[in-house]
Design a protein around this motif. Structure first.
Motif, mmCIF file in Angstrom:
data_model
loop_
_atom_site.group_PDB
_atom_site.id
_atom_site.type_symbol
_atom_site.label_atom_id
_atom_site.label_comp_id
_atom_site.label_asym_id
_atom_site.label_seq_id
_atom_site.Cartn_x
_atom_site.Cartn_y
_atom_site.Cartn_z
ATOM 1 N N GLN A 63 -32.154 -0.731 12.740
ATOM 2 C CA GLN A 63 -30.785 -1.354 13.638
ATOM 3 C C GLN A 63 -29.353 -2.395 12.684
ATOM 4 O O GLN A 63 -28.672 -2.233 11.920
ATOM 5 N N TYR A 64 -30.250 -3.758 11.963
ATOM 6 C CA TYR A 64 -29.697 -4.531 11.413
ATOM 7 C C TYR A 64 -28.855 -3.895 10.213
ATOM 8 O O TYR A 64 -28.847 -4.896 9.628
ATOM 9 N N THR A 69 -26.299 -2.583 14.222
ATOM 10 C CA THR A 69 -25.682 -3.330 15.132
ATOM 11 C C THR A 69 -25.735 -4.896 14.101
ATOM 12 O O THR A 69 -26.505 -5.066 12.962
ATOM 13 N N ARG A 70 -25.898 -5.844 14.724
ATOM 14 C CA ARG A 70 -26.118 -7.060 13.795
ATOM 15 C C ARG A 70 -26.170 -8.147 14.968
ATOM 16 O O ARG A 70 -26.442 -8.162 15.948
ATOM 17 N N ARG A 72 -27.564 -10.824 16.907
ATOM 18 C CA ARG A 72 -27.033 -12.193 17.586
ATOM 19 C C ARG A 72 -27.277 -13.605 16.337
ATOM 20 O O ARG A 72 -27.650 -13.382 16.068
#
Length: 393
Positions: A63-64, A69-70, A72
């Protein structure tokens, strides 16, 4: 001073660490997913392996990398450590020569595994980024190659590979005799040629090239062979791909045969070599021609058969005799290191010139690229300034 201390934030607002590097929050906010993929491929890690080192799932890494998403902020230092890059490597905003694996011609495509090709492509991306950084300071030779124009290939139909080879010889004013310093000629006409450091994880990657960057790039690998004649033929073979196949999806065996035909004619033009070739399988005579023309006895034997001087059966017997002569004087491979003119120097010379004229250092270049300084030294062939230490017996 660390690399991160010198890195610009590329207009991204936010804080820095106590040492001056960009904070994990800043990096997370401006995270470039393509940089994560590039760093992972260069490190030779799968998504699962990286996930295990960082403490997340393989799906999260996926996903990154897709930008869904990024990571954390607290994961940024772990990613940087796992991939041996500064945290600022993941910041968006720097030039990135993105290249798909389908845009590169691999000479040993069948024996090269997918992850090795992906790693090799990521390496070429970094070669272009280094070239781009140097071109901001030094004017490199203009690209003088049929069909190539500013990163987009506009094919000028070259006809038969042999015709294309003769046309390029004429365009580069190489005459009809032996070509000395082939790699230097390629660099002088704007082609970036590199020999990456040996990599055990890429032992089946032979050589490859691409026309799909603002400069054509040829990678001549030293993993499997260290023979000057094979090195030169491989360089001419990749040059053939650049001239003949800039707009064609790679992977076709016919393309490989055409690149071989281009290389043979480019290095040993038919009209020049034919009167000098023996009418029979005279290996000693071919060994003498090897030293004049800079091609292997194997290649000259093939040329004899190709030009009708030897039958298939005669050539087959000659190859068997040649096999028994391996290691004998005149039939031993010579290392590339003995031939400086066949070793790439364009990027190193550009760096040296920029260092003299503008004060450029490897640390400044590393900061600009967001690379570890060791990576800059590696690609430029600079010596490691650290002393070699040994335990006292």
């Amino acid at each position: 001073m660390s690399v991160d201390d010198q890195l610009p934030l590329f207009g991204v607002p936010g804080g820095r660490t106590p040492t001056g590097g960009p904070s994990p929050q800043v990096v997370a906010d401006a995270f470039d997913q393509a940089r994560l993929t590039q760093a992972r491929l260069l490190a030779g890690l799968t998504k699962k392996e990286l996930a295990e080192r960082v403490g997340v799932t393989a799906a999260a890494v996926g996903q990154y990398e897709t930008g869904m998403t990024r990571p954390r902020p607290e994961l940024i230092p772990r990613l940087a450590e796992a991939l041996a890059v500064p945290a600022a490597f993941f910041l968006s905003g720097r030039p990135h020569g993105k290249l798909d694996g389908s845009m590169a011609h691999f000479r040993s495509l069948r024996s090269t595994r997918a992850h090795q090709r992906a790693k090799a492509v990521a390496f070429v991306e970094q070669v272009w980024e280094l070239t781009h950084a140097l071109e901001r300071r030094v004017r490199l030779p203009a690209v003088d190659l049929p069909g190539f124009s500013g990163g987009e290939v506009h094919v000028e139909t070259p006809g038969h590979p042999a015709q294309a080879a003769r046309a390029l010889r004429a365009r580069w004013n190489l005459g009809t005799g032996p070509i000395h310093h082939l790699v230097r000629h390629m660099e002088a006409h704007g082609i970036v040629v590199v020999v990456p450091p040996p990599d055990p994880d890429a032992d089946t990657v032979d050589a490859f090239s691409t026309s799909h960057l603002p400069r054509p790039v040829v990678v001549l690998t030293a993993n499997r062979f260290d023979d000057i004649h094979r090195h030169r033929f491989t360089a001419a073979h990749e040059l053939g791909h650049l001239v003949l196949h800039g707009d064609v999806a790679p992977g076709d065996s016919q393309q490989e045969r055409e690149a071989d035909a281009f290389a043979a004619e480019f290095l040993t033009p038919r009209d020049s070599i034919l009167p000098r070739l023996p009418g029979r399988a005279d290996l000693r005579r071919l060994a003498e021609l090897r030293d004049v023309w800079g091609v292997s006895v194997d290649s000259l034997l093939y040329r004899c058969r190709e030009l009708g001087l030897l039958s298939d059966s005669s050539a087959g017997r000659a190859y068997q005799r040649l096999k028994s002569l391996r290691g004998q004087p005149g039939f031993t491979g010579e290392p590339v290191s003995l031939y400086p003119g066949e070793q790439p120097i364009l990027l190193r010379q550009a760096f040296d010139l920029a260092a003299r004229e503008t004060g450029l250092t490897e640390h400044v270049l590393a900061a600009e690229l967001a690379w570890p300084p060791a990576r800059v030294r590696e690609l430029l062939g600079l010596p490691d300034p650290r002393p070699t230490l040994r335990l006292v017996p």
